[in-house]
Design an enzyme around this catalytic site. Structure first.
Site: not given
Ligand code: BES
Ligand code: MN
Ligand code: ZN
Length: 498
Positions: A265, A270, A277, A288, A347, A349, A351
């Site tokens: 990833k 993020d 968030k 991230d 959020d 994201e 996946r």
């Protein structure tokens, strides 16, 4: 730092400090510690008798040498109870001792291969662990601190004393390759989001390709559109930074097949997107892309260790930001494999971009797939900061990954993948939705990823809890941990063996 194997006696070494050990519960010094004790007329024995030296794990006692040995100082380090010693404790103890000595201004250190011969620890494994411990434990990220430090120096020389020298030299080389790869990943993760953009990640990968003779391809937006990477494009559409899809390959075997795809990833920041968030700790989300950094770093080590196997690292890289062009909750996107996804929370994201990257790994016909992602806060809730979560459709591959983690000290715990969890991902208007219910979030995320795997042996590693740390402990320092680089390297080596 120069690390070298030295033959001879530790007591004969000229260094800023020599390290000897003591086990908890032992009445008198043993081995190197006994030799030093003798040269110092029983100084260590007296401290043991007085209770100053207890031998507790990571306890360091510094003795100043009254001119009887060539070394300036002696560090007596506790290795805990002898029966409980393992290779990972050696890594941690050497790391803590080196940091302690650096704090004292010591610039050259010598040690025996701590732990060798105890509880089945082989000398080469001990020397490798000491090397890893020193390099990982002394890691710093100071590139944005303009004031140069003059009080705490740098350990420039680390000697491992023992024999045979060739064995030690090889073990040191191996330890260095692993630790430096992990430290490269740490650098990437510690780098703030304004520098570590998808473009920067791609450029850093280009540099690796040149330096280590790896093959690289970076897909841009147009190519992503052509391939139908609706997940990666969807997440990136709120950002000004162009997304990149990095394909870095190590070719160690003559076959044209990809034996393993390592997918990481690469969210370089993020914010959560429109499902934004809370601001507290949002800055942590510069990390991230730790999964992406870890798979790239793994190839650095493979390029040097040269196992007979072909491995491709895939990193979908983008920011996840809110804006007038960002994905909105409720939007439907189509992943590269044709599946439609209802995005109920922007959020979730990771996946979405992994859906495309896993589809790409499938297109490469990779024989095995391992993905690494800071995927869910839920995994951190479940396992804390101690273990990485493992999720899989294949027990044999999972066992290899877990075993590799035990060797490196990067602990991994497997979580269930019952199909019952998949029910939470049913969408009324698309093939799947990107969030499940309130509970079991790490597992529903993994079940989501499984939709893009289609039977290929696969392990998903959720490193949300393990990719960084706010405590200095053992060979970990504050910030990025470099998890699970050393484990991935070991997994690939074990796959190459068969
Ligand atoms: N990158 C985060 C997960 C994360 C959280 C990593 C904390 C490290 C520390 C991920 O993209 C995320 O936001 N996941 C959501 C998923 C949820 C919306 C289903 C989460 O875990 O809250
Ligand atoms: Mn997120
Ligand atoms: Zn994320």
């Amino acid at each position: 730092m120069e690390i070298k194997a030295v033959t001879g006696e530790l007591t004969g070494i000229k260094a800023g400090a020599i390290i000897v050990n003591h086990f908890e519960g032992m009445k008198r010094p043993d081995g190197d510690a006994a030799a030093v004790d003798k040269a110092l007329d029983g100084a260590i024995s007296r401290l043991i008798k007085q209770g100053d030296i207890k031998g507790k794990l990571n306890e360091v006692t510094l003795l100043h040498n009254p001119g009887k040995l060539p070394a300036s100082r002696i560090a007596v380090v506790g290795l805990g109870k002898k029966k409980e010693l393992n290779i990972n404790k050696v890594r941690g103890t050497i790391a803590e001792t080196c940091r302690y000595l650096r704090g004292k201004g010591v610039t050259s250190v010598a040690t025996g291969a701590q732990g060798a011969g105890i509880n089945g620890i082989k000398i080469d494994d001990a020397a490798q662990a000491a090397t890893e411990g020193a390099l990982l434990g002394l890691y710093t990220f100071r590139r944005y601190i303009t004031k140069k430090e003059n009080n705490s120096g740098e350990i420039k020389e680390f000697m491992i004393v023992g024999q045979p020298k060739v064995t030690l030299t090889k073990a040191i080389a191996r330890g260095r390759i692993l630790a430096e790869a992990a430290n490269w990943a740490r650098d990437m993760v510690n780098e703030p989001g304004n520098f570590m953009t998808p473009t920067h990640m791609a450029e850093a990968s280009q540099e690796l390709a040149e330096k280590y003779g790896l093959k690289i391809e970076v897909l841009d937006k147009e190519k992503m559109a052509e391939l139908g990477m609706g997940g990666l494009l969807g997440v990136s559409q709120g950002s000004q930074q162009p997304p990149k899809f990095i394909i870095l390959s190590y070719k160690g075997s003559d076959s044209d097949k990809v034996d393993a795809a390592l997918v990481g990833k690469g969210i370089t920041f993020d914010s959560g997107g429109i499902s934004i968030k809370p601001s507290e700790k949002m800055s942590d989300m510069k990390g991230d892309m730790a999964g992406g950094a870890s798979v790239l770093a793994t190839l650095i080590a493979l390029a040097q260790l040269k196992p007979t196997i072909n491995v491709t690292a895939l990193v979908p890289a983008t920011e996840n930001l809110p804006s007038g062009t960002a994905l909105k909750p409720g939007d439907i996107i189509k992943a590269m494999n044709g599946k439609t996804i209802e995005v109920l929370n922007t959020d979730a994201e990771g996946r979405l971009i992994l859906a495309d990257a896993l589809s790409y790994a499938k297109k490469l016909n990779a024989k095995a797939i391992i993905d690494v992602a800071t995927l869910t806060g839920a995994c951190m809730v479940a396992l804390g900061n101690t273990c990485t979560g493992a999720f899989s459709n294949n027990q044999e591959l999972t066992n290899k990954v877990i075993a590799a983690g035990n060797e490196t000290g990067e602990l991994i715990w497997q979580l269930p993948m019952f199909d019952e969890y998949k029910e939470q991902l049913k969408s009324d208007i698309a093939d799947i939705k990107n969030i499940g219910g309130r509970y079991g979030g790490a597992i529903t995320a993994a079940k989501f990823l499984e939709e893009f795997i289609n039977g290929t042996p696969w392990v998903h590693l959720d490193i949300a809890g393990t990719s960084d740390t706010d405590k200095e402990k053992g060979y970990l320092v504050k910030g990025a941990t470099g998890v699970p680089v050393r484990t991935l390297v070991n997994v690939i080596l074990s796959l190459a063996k068969k």
